[in-house]
Write an enzyme that holds these catalytic residues in place. Structure first.
Site, PDB file in Angstrom:
ATOM      1  N   ASP A  72      84.853  60.076  40.498  1.00  0.00           N
ATOM      2  CA  ASP A  72      85.169  61.524  40.033  1.00  0.00           C
ATOM      3  C   ASP A  72      84.986  61.668  39.105  1.00  0.00           C
ATOM      4  O   ASP A  72      84.457  60.107  38.311  1.00  0.00           O
ATOM      5  CB  ASP A  72      86.696  61.595  40.829  1.00  0.00           C
ATOM      6  CG  ASP A  72      87.772  60.368  40.037  1.00  0.00           C
ATOM      7  OD1 ASP A  72      87.460  59.912  38.846  1.00  0.00           O
ATOM      8  OD2 ASP A  72      88.298  60.413  40.880  1.00  0.00           O
ATOM      9  N   ASP A 141     101.505  60.685  44.370  1.00  0.00           N
ATOM     10  CA  ASP A 141     101.549  61.443  45.592  1.00  0.00           C
ATOM     11  C   ASP A 141     101.218  61.117  46.600  1.00  0.00           C
ATOM     12  O   ASP A 141     100.360  62.014  47.383  1.00  0.00           O
ATOM     13  CB  ASP A 141     101.470  62.472  45.133  1.00  0.00           C
ATOM     14  CG  ASP A 141      99.896  63.080  44.261  1.00  0.00           C
ATOM     15  OD1 ASP A 141      99.577  62.113  44.309  1.00  0.00           O
ATOM     16  OD2 ASP A 141     100.127  64.355  44.493  1.00  0.00           O
ATOM     17  N   HIS A 143      97.147  60.163  46.217  1.00  0.00           N
ATOM     18  CA  HIS A 143      96.029  61.181  45.954  1.00  0.00           C
ATOM     19  C   HIS A 143      95.285  59.576  45.183  1.00  0.00           C
ATOM     20  O   HIS A 143      95.785  58.400  44.984  1.00  0.00           O
ATOM     21  CB  HIS A 143      95.580  61.914  45.654  1.00  0.00           C
ATOM     22  CG  HIS A 143      95.854  61.860  43.950  1.00  0.00           C
ATOM     23  ND1 HIS A 143      96.635  62.148  43.235  1.00  0.00           N
ATOM     24  CD2 HIS A 143      95.010  61.026  42.900  1.00  0.00           C
ATOM     25  CE1 HIS A 143      96.908  61.461  41.757  1.00  0.00           C
ATOM     26  NE2 HIS A 143      95.619  61.480  42.037  1.00  0.00           N
ATOM     27  N   GLU A 148      93.785  65.229  46.333  1.00  0.00           N
ATOM     28  CA  GLU A 148      95.647  65.775  46.036  1.00  0.00           C
ATOM     29  C   GLU A 148      95.980  66.104  47.912  1.00  0.00           C
ATOM     30  O   GLU A 148      95.574  65.996  48.904  1.00  0.00           O
ATOM     31  CB  GLU A 148      95.227  67.605  45.180  1.00  0.00           C
ATOM     32  CG  GLU A 148      94.667  67.351  44.062  1.00  0.00           C
ATOM     33  CD  GLU A 148      95.921  65.508  43.043  1.00  0.00           C
ATOM     34  OE1 GLU A 148      96.290  65.705  43.260  1.00  0.00           O
ATOM     35  OE2 GLU A 148      95.242  65.747  41.898  1.00  0.00           O
TER      36      GLU A 148
END
Length: 270
Positions: A72, A141, A143, A148
């Site tokens: 990314d 979380d 991801h 996400e």
């Protein structure tokens, strides 16, 4: 799925670096048949990069015929920006090994046509056939990359809006100022990652314990994108003791027992 449990972050980093090193050496890459490696950024892989650099400097490992694709990049940051992932990778890894500049692929967060940039990235990956090994980390979380919670599990490379939690977490790299953190990023999709021949995910520290629990013991769900690894034919999660805090005792015992014959990946090449 394999779950490798080590005592510490340092042990996880060394194991992961040894594993990657072995894979590249066993592949016997050439100019015509390079080894294709997917790479992450962030604090988690830093130990791995240091170990891989060490192996390169010791003459154990060459990256001359290795092609890389990063996961990314922030939208709106120049490659020269200290917090861009271009800068991170050059500073922490690429500048210290013998990889050919033309073999480095990182999404351009300054691209005018972001959709085309993402489509071209997918085409570039396909031009090499596939990514042989995708290394990654996970957020608290669950991801992977910037996929996400509630991201499609079949998603491809695209622009994603960052969650409030991610912005707060990443603000530590931007002088603690949330306003300085980019609000979107270009990221490979879960589908892109799942297309890799092998996926290796690092998770260390108690903050990642719930994500590890969901990845290993929970059901497959877009709420926890890391759970998609349950559907991959060759996925590995390597974690330290602290990251297993939310796993059932019998789950930990099962993986410790089944990995006894595989737990070491020593590299001894001269």
């Amino acid at each position: 799925m394999r779950l490798i449990i080590k005592n510490s972050y340092e042990d996880c980093s060394k194991w992961t670096a040894d594993y990657i090193c072995n894979k590249i050496i066993e592949f016997k890459p050439t100019k015509e048949k390079p080894f294709v490696l997917g790479l992450p950024t962030g604090s988690t892989p830093l130990g791995v990069y240091k170990e891989l650099i060490k192996k390169h400097k010791e003459g154990i490992l060459s990256f001359k015929h290795v092609v890389t694709f990063n996961m990314d990049e922030y939208v709106g940051l120049e490659a020269s920006h200290p917090q861009s992932y271009h800068y991170f990778m050059m500073d922490n890894f690429f500048n210290h090994i013998d990889i050919e500049p033309k073999n480095i692929h990182i999404l351009d967060g300054m691209a005018k046509d972001k959709k085309k940039e993402c489509e071209d990235y997918e085409k570039a990956i396909r031009s090499y056939g596939k990514i042989h090994l995708f290394l990654g980390g996970i957020g608290a979380d669950g991801h992977i990359a910037f996929n996400e919670p509630y991201s499609s599990l079949t998603s491809r490379t695209r622009e994603k809006t960052l969650t409030r939690d991610t912005i707060i977490m990443n603000s530590r790299f931007f002088e603690g100022n949330e306003d300085l953190v980019p609000k979107t990023a270009l990221t490979v999709g879960i589908g892109t990652i799942m297309d890799a021949e092998e996926v290796l995910i690092m998770a260390t520290g108690h903050a990642k314990a719930e994500a590890v629990h969901q990845a290993v013991e929970g059901g497959v769900s877009h709420v926890w994108t890391v759970s998609a690894l349950q559907l991959h034919p060759k996925s590995i999660i390597i974690c330290d003791d602290a990251a297993t805090d939310e796993l059932k005792v019998k789950t930990v015992k099962y993986f410790l027992d089944i990995e006894k014959g595989n737990i070491e990946t020593n590299v001894s090449r001269k």
